[in-house]
Design an enzyme around this catalytic site. Structure first.
Site, mmCIF file in Angstrom:
data_model
loop_
_atom_site.group_PDB
_atom_site.id
_atom_site.type_symbol
_atom_site.label_atom_id
_atom_site.label_comp_id
_atom_site.label_asym_id
_atom_site.label_seq_id
_atom_site.Cartn_x
_atom_site.Cartn_y
_atom_site.Cartn_z
ATOM 1 N N ILE A 112 0.801 -1.183 -0.083
ATOM 2 C CA ILE A 112 -0.055 -0.166 0.019
ATOM 3 C C ILE A 112 0.942 1.428 0.172
ATOM 4 O O ILE A 112 0.584 2.185 -0.809
ATOM 5 C CB ILE A 112 -0.856 0.023 1.373
ATOM 6 C CG1 ILE A 112 -1.842 -1.141 1.107
ATOM 7 C CG2 ILE A 112 -1.456 1.350 1.441
ATOM 8 C CD1 ILE A 112 -2.910 -1.507 2.302
ATOM 9 N N PHE A 167 5.723 3.430 8.375
ATOM 10 C CA PHE A 167 6.316 1.940 8.451
ATOM 11 C C PHE A 167 5.440 0.883 9.137
ATOM 12 O O PHE A 167 4.488 1.153 9.706
ATOM 13 C CB PHE A 167 7.836 2.021 8.839
ATOM 14 C CG PHE A 167 7.903 2.241 10.201
ATOM 15 C CD1 PHE A 167 8.143 1.096 11.257
ATOM 16 C CD2 PHE A 167 8.133 3.657 10.639
ATOM 17 C CE1 PHE A 167 8.420 1.713 12.438
ATOM 18 C CE2 PHE A 167 8.383 3.771 11.877
ATOM 19 C CZ PHE A 167 8.602 3.027 13.041
ATOM 20 N N SER A 205 5.727 -14.878 26.570
ATOM 21 C CA SER A 205 4.609 -14.067 26.988
ATOM 22 C C SER A 205 3.416 -14.501 26.755
ATOM 23 O O SER A 205 2.364 -14.314 27.533
ATOM 24 C CB SER A 205 4.760 -12.939 25.915
ATOM 25 O OG SER A 205 6.137 -12.275 25.979
ATOM 26 N N ASP A 212 -4.035 -11.900 20.025
ATOM 27 C CA ASP A 212 -2.783 -11.037 19.563
ATOM 28 C C ASP A 212 -1.251 -12.091 19.343
ATOM 29 O O ASP A 212 -0.366 -11.534 19.651
ATOM 30 C CB ASP A 212 -2.475 -9.860 20.580
ATOM 31 C CG ASP A 212 -2.095 -10.384 21.834
ATOM 32 O OD1 ASP A 212 -2.323 -11.506 22.200
ATOM 33 O OD2 ASP A 212 -1.318 -9.429 22.645
ATOM 34 N N ARG A 256 -11.491 -1.495 17.417
ATOM 35 C CA ARG A 256 -11.567 -0.712 18.981
ATOM 36 C C ARG A 256 -10.933 0.620 18.660
ATOM 37 O O ARG A 256 -9.727 0.469 18.107
ATOM 38 C CB ARG A 256 -11.134 -1.631 19.979
ATOM 39 C CG ARG A 256 -11.974 -2.433 20.743
ATOM 40 C CD ARG A 256 -11.311 -3.366 21.718
ATOM 41 N NE ARG A 256 -10.776 -4.330 21.132
ATOM 42 C CZ ARG A 256 -9.991 -5.394 21.484
ATOM 43 N NH1 ARG A 256 -9.743 -5.662 22.695
ATOM 44 N NH2 ARG A 256 -9.356 -6.314 20.810
ATOM 45 N N GLU A 308 -4.101 -9.322 15.213
ATOM 46 C CA GLU A 308 -4.267 -7.895 15.765
ATOM 47 C C GLU A 308 -3.434 -7.083 14.815
ATOM 48 O O GLU A 308 -2.445 -7.095 14.822
ATOM 49 C CB GLU A 308 -3.960 -7.913 17.194
ATOM 50 C CG GLU A 308 -4.390 -6.941 18.089
ATOM 51 C CD GLU A 308 -3.927 -6.431 19.410
ATOM 52 O OE1 GLU A 308 -5.117 -6.784 20.057
ATOM 53 O OE2 GLU A 308 -2.961 -6.095 19.675
ATOM 54 N N ASN A 351 3.096 5.736 19.448
ATOM 55 C CA ASN A 351 3.967 4.328 19.478
ATOM 56 C C ASN A 351 5.193 4.675 20.464
ATOM 57 O O ASN A 351 5.386 3.647 21.114
ATOM 58 C CB ASN A 351 4.500 4.026 18.072
ATOM 59 C CG ASN A 351 5.303 2.861 17.930
ATOM 60 O OD1 ASN A 351 4.588 1.587 18.520
ATOM 61 N ND2 ASN A 351 6.627 2.641 17.610
ATOM 62 N N GLU A 397 5.437 2.702 27.977
ATOM 63 C CA GLU A 397 4.670 2.347 28.945
ATOM 64 C C GLU A 397 4.425 0.754 29.173
ATOM 65 O O GLU A 397 4.356 0.193 30.291
ATOM 66 C CB GLU A 397 3.284 2.842 28.747
ATOM 67 C CG GLU A 397 2.095 3.024 29.787
ATOM 68 C CD GLU A 397 0.887 1.912 29.401
ATOM 69 O OE1 GLU A 397 0.944 1.403 28.312
ATOM 70 O OE2 GLU A 397 0.279 1.853 30.530
ATOM 71 N N HIS A 398 4.674 0.197 27.883
ATOM 72 C CA HIS A 398 4.511 -1.107 28.101
ATOM 73 C C HIS A 398 5.597 -1.899 28.808
ATOM 74 O O HIS A 398 5.498 -2.904 29.556
ATOM 75 C CB HIS A 398 4.489 -1.904 26.594
ATOM 76 C CG HIS A 398 4.667 -3.434 26.560
ATOM 77 N ND1 HIS A 398 3.379 -3.951 26.657
ATOM 78 C CD2 HIS A 398 5.692 -4.314 26.323
ATOM 79 C CE1 HIS A 398 3.807 -5.497 26.236
ATOM 80 N NE2 HIS A 398 5.062 -5.639 26.333
#
Lengths: 213, 213, 213, 213
Positions: D26, D41, D51, D72, D105, D140, D149, D155-156
Site C-alpha cells: 500500500i 512503516f 509472553s 494477539d 476498537r 491483531e 507508538n 508504557e509497555h
C-alpha cells in the site's frame, strides 16, 4: 559531460549496506546481552540523482568534484529512544577501526537556528572494488532521537517546498512543533532509568523462559 | 560447563552477515559494468549448536577450544555458473584487505575421494564488539559451481544419515551422480565464452533501453 | 502513447512479492514438520520494460493489450531438488483458493524441441488497489529442478544473443548440455528416497538437540 | 500437555509475513502515485512463547484455548506520520476482501485511562496449510502515530516491570510524557496540509528529474 550515475554511486550504495549491517549488529549484541540497546533502528540511502544535481547547482559544486565536496552522497541514520543514548552511540563510533572519522558536528548541544537537532559524523569508509584496490568514500552518519527525526523529516519537506524560504507563519508552526518534540524528549529523559531497567528485566525473563520451553 | 551459545555465536552471525553483503556487492558491481558476474548467488549460516556439539565429540575438541579448532562455525558459500568463474572469485578474495587468509584448500584440482569438489578458504575476520575492540574470528568460505553444490548437498545428507559409513550400493549411486554433475560442468565450460558474450549483450541492451523509457 | 510503466507494473510487483512470501511459507511448513521440502528456493521478477517492448514488437501485441496478452509480466519460479518434487508442488498449487489457475503446461512430460523442461502455470491473482477494489492480474509460475533451471538460464541468454537463430554448432553444444542436465536429474531421482529419509533424520535430530541445549 | 510451539505458531508467522508485505505494498502504491502515504512503516511479530504462557496464566486461558481466546498471537502494527492518516488506513482495511474484520476498537477517540492511544482491529486471516485447506487465524492490527507508538513502547516496558502496578510517582511522569506525545501530534496536525503538499512536489519533481537523467 555525461556521468554514469549508477557506476559512480555503486560504491556509495555498498557502503550504506555495509554500515547498516554493522549498526544493526550492534543492536543485536545489546539485545543478546540483555541490556537496553542505544540503537532503536537504522536507515540508509544513497542521495537520489535529482537531489545531487540540485544541490550541486545550489552550492556551485562542479559535477566532477561532487565525490569530494558533497559529503552526504551516502547517508546512514541511527535513531535512539532517549537523548542519552546518542552519547553511547557516539562513543561506539569513535571506537571503531574499520573507517576513519573526518568530521563531527554536534547539533544537539548547538542546535541550528531552524530548531534542527542531531549528531553528525562524516566518515571515510573503504569499499573494495572489483578492478582491485579500495575506494575510500565519504559517508554521512546522523544520530538522533525518534522525536528529533520526526521533526527533521517534516522540516526537510517544507524547506524543499519553499526552496529554503518558508513563510513566517509556517515557520512559527514549525517552531512550536520543534518545541513539542523537545518537550517529549525531555519527559522521556526523566523516565529513562526506569525504562532501561524494565527492558533488562523483560529480556532476561524472556531469555530464561524460552530456554525452558 | 555451561556455554552461552547465543552470546558465543553472535560475532559469527555478524561476520556471516557482513561477508554476505560484501560478496553480493561484488555481484552488483559486475552487473552494473555489464560484465558476466562470476558470483551467481551467496549463502551463509552459523553452524547449529547441535552440529557443533556432535562435531566436537567426533573430533575430540574440548568445548572451550571450539573457537580456535572448529573452522566452520561461520560458513559462507559462493555459487558460480561456470568452473572458470571460481578462479575469478579466488582472485578477488586474495586481493582484499578487510580480512586475512589463514588457509586455502583446492578440492577442485584435488577432489576428495568421495567425489567432493569445492574451493575452500579459512579467513580470519575482524568483528567489532560493543565492549570495545575487535574480535578476530575464523570464517570458512566455500566456492563452487551450482552442479558441485547440488551434489555436495546430497552427499552431506547421506554422510549424516549413515554416520559416515554409506553402504556400498548407495555409494555407487552417489558416484554416478558425481560423474553426472561433473559432466554437466564440462559441457557448460564448452559453452562459457558464448554465454558470457550473450550476457553482456543483454545487460548493455537492457541498460540503454531502460534509459530511453 | 506514453505509458506510466512504474504505475502499470506496480500491482505485478506486489503480486510477485506476495507469491514469494506464500511459497517460502510452504517451505517453512515442511521444514518445521521435519519432512523433505519439495521447494528448494523461490525467485521472482517483474519483466524489465525493455523486454516487454521487444516482446510486444516481436509478437505484434499492441501496448494497450499487454496486460491481457503478455502472461509473464509477473514471473515467479520454484526450484526443486528432485524431479519428483515438481508433482508435489503442482498439487499444492492446485489446492489453493487465493488465486485462480488459468492455464497449465507440462514441458516436462512434453519437453520443447530446444530441450527446455519446466512445469508452467498461468494464474489470475487478485491485488488490492488503493483506489479501492481488486485488480486481477496474470502471473506466470514456473516449477523446475535445479538442473533444468541451470540449463534454461543459459539457453535463454543464447536465444537472446542470436535473436532466436542459434548457429547449428552452438545448438549442438546446448543439446549436449541439456542431456547432461537430464542425466543429473535421472541419477538424482535414483537416490531420492535415500536422501529424503536422511533429511528427516537430520531435522528431527537437530530439533530435539536444540531443545535440550 | 506438551505443545509443539513452533508448529502451532507457524501459520501465525506466515500471516504476519503476508500482512506486512500487503501493507508495505500500500505504501509503495502511494509513493508511486506521488501522494502522501498514510503508512510510514510497518512492523510485525509473533508473540514470544514466554509472553503467551504468562498471559494465559494471568487471564486464566487454558493452553488448548489460546488460539481462540488470545487475539494477539499474531500482531501487526502500522505507524502513521499524522493522526489524520489513521482514518485513511482504517478505510483501506475495511475495503479489503482478503480477510475478515472480527472487531474494531478505537482507543484514539476513547483513550485508555493509562493514556494509551491506538486504533485496533482483530482480523480473521486465512493461511493455506500444506496438509490441505485453509486455517483461519486471528491477527491483531494496531494503527497509531509515531508519537503514540513511542509512548506505548515505554508504557509497555514499565507495566511489565511493575506487573501492572506502576508506582504513583512514575505514573505521573508517564502521564506527562503522554501529554507531550499528544501535544506533538497536535502541532503536527496543524502543519499536515502543508507537509503533504510539499511531499507531493518532492516526489513529482524527483520522478520527472530521474527520468531525464
Amino acid at each position: 559531460m555525461t556521468i554514469e550515475w549508477e557506476t559512480l554511486l555503486a560504491p556509495y550504495k555498498q557502503a550504506v549496506n555495509e554500515m547498516k549491517i554493522k549498526l544493526k549488529g550492534i543492536r543485536e549484541q545489546y539485545q543478546l546481552s540483555s541490556r537496553h540497546t542505544p540503537i532503536e533502528f537504522v536507515t540508509g540511502r544513497v542521495k537520489p540523482v535529482s537531489s545531487i544535481i540540485q544541490k550541486a547547482e545550489r552550492k556551485n559544486i562542479p559535477l566532477d568534484k561532487i565525490e569530494e565536496q558533497m559529503q552526504d552522497l551516502a547517508g546512514v541514520r541511527v535513531m535512539c529512544q532517549f537523548v542519552g543514548d546518542i552519547d553511547t552511540v557516539v562513543g561506539l563510533i569513535r571506537d571503531r577501526t574499520d573507517f576513519e572519522i573526518v568530521e563531527e558536528r554536534d547539533y544537539i548541544k548547538h542546535k541550528k537556528r531552524s530548531g534542527y537537532r542531531s549528531y553528525h559524523f562524516v566518515l571515510r569508509y573503504p569499499v573494495h572494488m572489483i578492478e582491485g584496490g579500495e575506494k575510500r568514500i565519504l559517508v554521512e552518519l546522523q544520530i538522533r532521537t525518534l522525536a528529533m527525526n520526526f521533526w527533521a523529516t517534516i522540516e526537510h519537506s517544507l524547506q524543499y517546498k519553499y526552496s529554503g524560504k518558508i513563510p513566517r507563519e509556517i515557520e512559527e508552526r514549525l517552531e512550536r512543533a520543534a518545541e513539542a518534540a523537545f518537550l517529549l524528549d525531555e519527559e522521556m529523559s526523566q523516565i529513562r532509568g526506569e525504562v532501561q531497567e524494565a527492558q533488562q528485566i523483560i529480556s532476561k525473563k524472556r531469555g530464561s523462559m524460552e530456554k525452558s520451553n
